[in-house]
Write a protein that holds these residues in place. Structure first.
Motif, PDB file in Angstrom:
ATOM      1  N   CYS A   1       0.652  -1.240   0.023  1.00  0.00           N
ATOM      2  CA  CYS A   1       0.034  -0.177  -0.220  1.00  0.00           C
ATOM      3  C   CYS A   1       0.828   1.350  -0.029  1.00  0.00           C
ATOM      4  CB  CYS A   1      -0.995   0.007   1.246  1.00  0.00           C
ATOM      5  SG  CYS A   1      -2.323  -0.975   1.059  1.00  0.00           S
ATOM      6  N   ALA A   2       1.857   1.347   0.737  1.00  0.00           N
ATOM      7  CA  ALA A   2       2.762   2.611   0.826  1.00  0.00           C
ATOM      8  C   ALA A   2       3.430   2.678  -0.625  1.00  0.00           C
ATOM      9  CB  ALA A   2       3.895   2.063   1.919  1.00  0.00           C
ATOM     10  N   ALA A   3       3.804   1.731  -1.331  1.00  0.00           N
ATOM     11  CA  ALA A   3       4.255   1.766  -2.628  1.00  0.00           C
ATOM     12  C   ALA A   3       3.333   2.076  -3.852  1.00  0.00           C
ATOM     13  CB  ALA A   3       5.106   0.486  -3.000  1.00  0.00           C
ATOM     14  N   GLY A   4       2.216   2.200  -3.451  1.00  0.00           N
ATOM     15  CA  GLY A   4       1.044   2.492  -4.400  1.00  0.00           C
ATOM     16  C   GLY A   4       0.404   1.281  -5.189  1.00  0.00           C
ATOM     17  N   GLY A   5       0.671   0.123  -4.803  1.00  0.00           N
ATOM     18  CA  GLY A   5      -0.008  -1.062  -5.291  1.00  0.00           C
ATOM     19  C   GLY A   5       0.752  -1.870  -6.021  1.00  0.00           C
ATOM     20  N   PRO A   6       0.059  -2.946  -6.802  1.00  0.00           N
ATOM     21  CA  PRO A   6      -1.318  -3.128  -6.896  1.00  0.00           C
ATOM     22  C   PRO A   6      -1.825  -3.665  -5.495  1.00  0.00           C
ATOM     23  CG  PRO A   6      -0.395  -4.688  -8.347  1.00  0.00           C
ATOM     24  CD  PRO A   6       0.791  -3.758  -7.773  1.00  0.00           C
ATOM     25  N   ALA A   7      -2.769  -3.301  -4.936  1.00  0.00           N
ATOM     26  CA  ALA A   7      -3.288  -3.777  -3.562  1.00  0.00           C
ATOM     27  C   ALA A   7      -4.531  -3.423  -3.064  1.00  0.00           C
ATOM     28  CB  ALA A   7      -2.181  -3.189  -2.628  1.00  0.00           C
ATOM     29  N   ILE A   8      -5.127  -3.974  -2.155  1.00  0.00           N
ATOM     30  CA  ILE A   8      -6.521  -3.631  -1.869  1.00  0.00           C
ATOM     31  C   ILE A   8      -6.404  -3.196  -0.352  1.00  0.00           C
ATOM     32  CG2 ILE A   8      -8.646  -4.920  -1.220  1.00  0.00           C
ATOM     33  CD1 ILE A   8      -8.037  -6.955  -3.292  1.00  0.00           C
ATOM     34  N   LYS A   9      -6.746  -2.265   0.068  1.00  0.00           N
ATOM     35  CA  LYS A   9      -6.669  -1.567   1.488  1.00  0.00           C
ATOM     36  C   LYS A   9      -8.299  -2.000   1.771  1.00  0.00           C
ATOM     37  CE  LYS A   9      -6.341   2.471   4.290  1.00  0.00           C
ATOM     38  NZ  LYS A   9      -6.644   3.967   4.113  1.00  0.00           N
ATOM     39  N   VAL A  10      -8.219  -2.713   2.944  1.00  0.00           N
ATOM     40  CA  VAL A  10      -9.569  -3.375   3.445  1.00  0.00           C
ATOM     41  C   VAL A  10      -9.709  -2.698   4.832  1.00  0.00           C
ATOM     42  CG1 VAL A  10     -10.718  -5.312   4.030  1.00  0.00           C
ATOM     43  CG2 VAL A  10      -8.937  -5.370   2.486  1.00  0.00           C
ATOM     44  N   ARG A  11     -10.814  -1.985   5.018  1.00  0.00           N
ATOM     45  CA  ARG A  11     -11.264  -1.292   6.306  1.00  0.00           C
ATOM     46  C   ARG A  11     -12.266  -2.542   6.672  1.00  0.00           C
ATOM     47  NH1 ARG A  11      -9.973   2.189  10.146  1.00  0.00           N
ATOM     48  NH2 ARG A  11     -11.849   3.314  10.845  1.00  0.00           N
ATOM     49  N   VAL A  12     -11.821  -3.076   8.019  1.00  0.00           N
ATOM     50  CA  VAL A  12     -12.761  -4.220   8.487  1.00  0.00           C
ATOM     51  C   VAL A  12     -13.584  -3.554   9.652  1.00  0.00           C
ATOM     52  CG1 VAL A  12     -12.866  -6.551   9.411  1.00  0.00           C
ATOM     53  CG2 VAL A  12     -11.055  -5.716   7.596  1.00  0.00           C
ATOM     54  N   SER A  13     -14.602  -3.830   9.706  1.00  0.00           N
ATOM     55  CA  SER A  13     -15.287  -3.386  11.115  1.00  0.00           C
ATOM     56  C   SER A  13     -16.453  -4.172  11.500  1.00  0.00           C
ATOM     57  CB  SER A  13     -15.868  -1.918  10.863  1.00  0.00           C
ATOM     58  OG  SER A  13     -16.941  -1.974   9.591  1.00  0.00           O
ATOM     59  N   GLY A  14     -17.152  -4.064  12.464  1.00  0.00           N
ATOM     60  CA  GLY A  14     -18.135  -4.827  13.177  1.00  0.00           C
ATOM     61  C   GLY A  14     -17.812  -5.905  13.863  1.00  0.00           C
ATOM     62  N   PHE A  15     -16.630  -6.043  14.365  1.00  0.00           N
ATOM     63  CA  PHE A  15     -16.246  -7.193  15.357  1.00  0.00           C
ATOM     64  C   PHE A  15     -17.382  -7.360  16.428  1.00  0.00           C
ATOM     65  CE2 PHE A  15     -12.341  -5.482  13.672  1.00  0.00           C
ATOM     66  CZ  PHE A  15     -11.955  -6.304  12.861  1.00  0.00           C
ATOM     67  N   LYS A  16     -17.468  -8.779  16.541  1.00  0.00           N
ATOM     68  CA  LYS A  16     -18.259  -9.277  17.701  1.00  0.00           C
ATOM     69  C   LYS A  16     -17.474  -8.910  19.089  1.00  0.00           C
ATOM     70  CE  LYS A  16     -20.976 -13.471  18.916  1.00  0.00           C
ATOM     71  NZ  LYS A  16     -21.029 -14.946  18.454  1.00  0.00           N
ATOM     72  N   GLN A  17     -16.326  -9.396  18.954  1.00  0.00           N
ATOM     73  CA  GLN A  17     -15.319  -9.048  20.164  1.00  0.00           C
ATOM     74  C   GLN A  17     -14.048  -8.618  19.286  1.00  0.00           C
ATOM     75  OE1 GLN A  17     -14.945 -12.723  22.493  1.00  0.00           O
ATOM     76  NE2 GLN A  17     -17.130 -13.054  22.586  1.00  0.00           N
ATOM     77  N   GLN A  18     -13.434  -7.784  20.205  1.00  0.00           N
ATOM     78  CA  GLN A  18     -12.034  -7.145  19.786  1.00  0.00           C
ATOM     79  C   GLN A  18     -10.832  -8.106  20.302  1.00  0.00           C
ATOM     80  OE1 GLN A  18     -11.701  -3.013  20.346  1.00  0.00           O
ATOM     81  NE2 GLN A  18     -13.943  -2.703  20.130  1.00  0.00           N
ATOM     82  N   ARG A  19     -10.803  -9.339  19.748  1.00  0.00           N
ATOM     83  CA  ARG A  19      -9.922 -10.192  20.145  1.00  0.00           C
ATOM     84  C   ARG A  19      -9.711 -11.308  19.224  1.00  0.00           C
ATOM     85  NH1 ARG A  19     -11.268 -15.139  23.219  1.00  0.00           N
ATOM     86  NH2 ARG A  19     -13.723 -15.054  23.313  1.00  0.00           N
ATOM     87  N   GLY A  20      -8.662 -12.174  19.139  1.00  0.00           N
ATOM     88  CA  GLY A  20      -8.548 -13.069  18.079  1.00  0.00           C
ATOM     89  C   GLY A  20      -7.673 -12.538  17.133  1.00  0.00           C
ATOM     90  N   ASN A  21      -7.923 -13.342  15.840  1.00  0.00           N
ATOM     91  CA  ASN A  21      -6.866 -13.117  14.605  1.00  0.00           C
ATOM     92  C   ASN A  21      -8.130 -13.170  13.405  1.00  0.00           C
ATOM     93  OD1 ASN A  21      -4.524 -13.468  15.841  1.00  0.00           O
ATOM     94  ND2 ASN A  21      -4.850 -15.606  15.820  1.00  0.00           N
TER      95      ASN A  21
END
Length: 162
Positions: A32-52
């Motif tokens: 992402c820092a180099a400008g790609g090619p890449a996907i920048k994923v914004r992940v939200s809606g976690f049931k719990q803020q733990r795990g992987n």
């Protein structure tokens, strides 16, 4: 005295950075820092803020087949929403599957969550089709959002608020 001179410079320097540069990103950060090619994923809606989180990148021919992923990226959950960069082999059409392993046991349990590119509606009757998750990635960085979904009784939907 030196602190008073440097403090405004530090404040201006961090304010001038884009929000994405100032926030922590996980995964293939260099892509992402180099400008790609890449996907920048914004992940939200976690049931719990733990795990992987496990991200699996697919093309149409390998979509959700065992051994069909082009790439897998694993990162720990670090907040209520996260930005994760996934490098892609070349510009093209891809689908992304996300697994939230809440207890970090590398198994898929009933309490774990799932999400896909383009946030298709999920049911217990089948997996989403590639066409419903397909994203076009060019030579740059393609931003997307993925909302995690969890099993709620006999339905699959966003995590329930406590």
């Amino acid at each position: 005295m030196r602190f008073l001179v440097l403090f405004p410079v530090l404040m201006l320097g961090s304010a001038a950075l884009p929000a994405t540069a100032a926030s922590a990103m996980a995964g293939d950060v260099q892509a992402c820092a180099a400008g790609g090619p890449a996907i920048k994923v914004r992940v939200s809606g976690f049931k719990q803020q733990r795990g992987n989180l496990r991200f699996a990148l697919y093309d149409q021919s390998g979509w959700l087949r065992k051994g069909g992923s082009l790439k897998k990226v694993r990162v720990p959950v670090t907040g209520s929403a996260m930005d994760v960069c996934i490098a892609v082999p070349k510009p093209g059409a891809y689908g992304l599957a996300v697994h939230h392993d809440i207890d970090a046991d590398k198994e898929q349990d009933r309490s774990d969550g799932a999400g896909f590119s383009r946030n298709p509606r999920l049911s217990l009757l089948g997996r989403p089709k590639f066409a419903g998750t397909r994203i076009e990635v060019g030579a740059g960085v393609q931003p997307i959002s993925v909302r995690m979904l969890y099993l709620n009784g006999l339905a699959i939907g966003p995590a329930r608020s406590s």
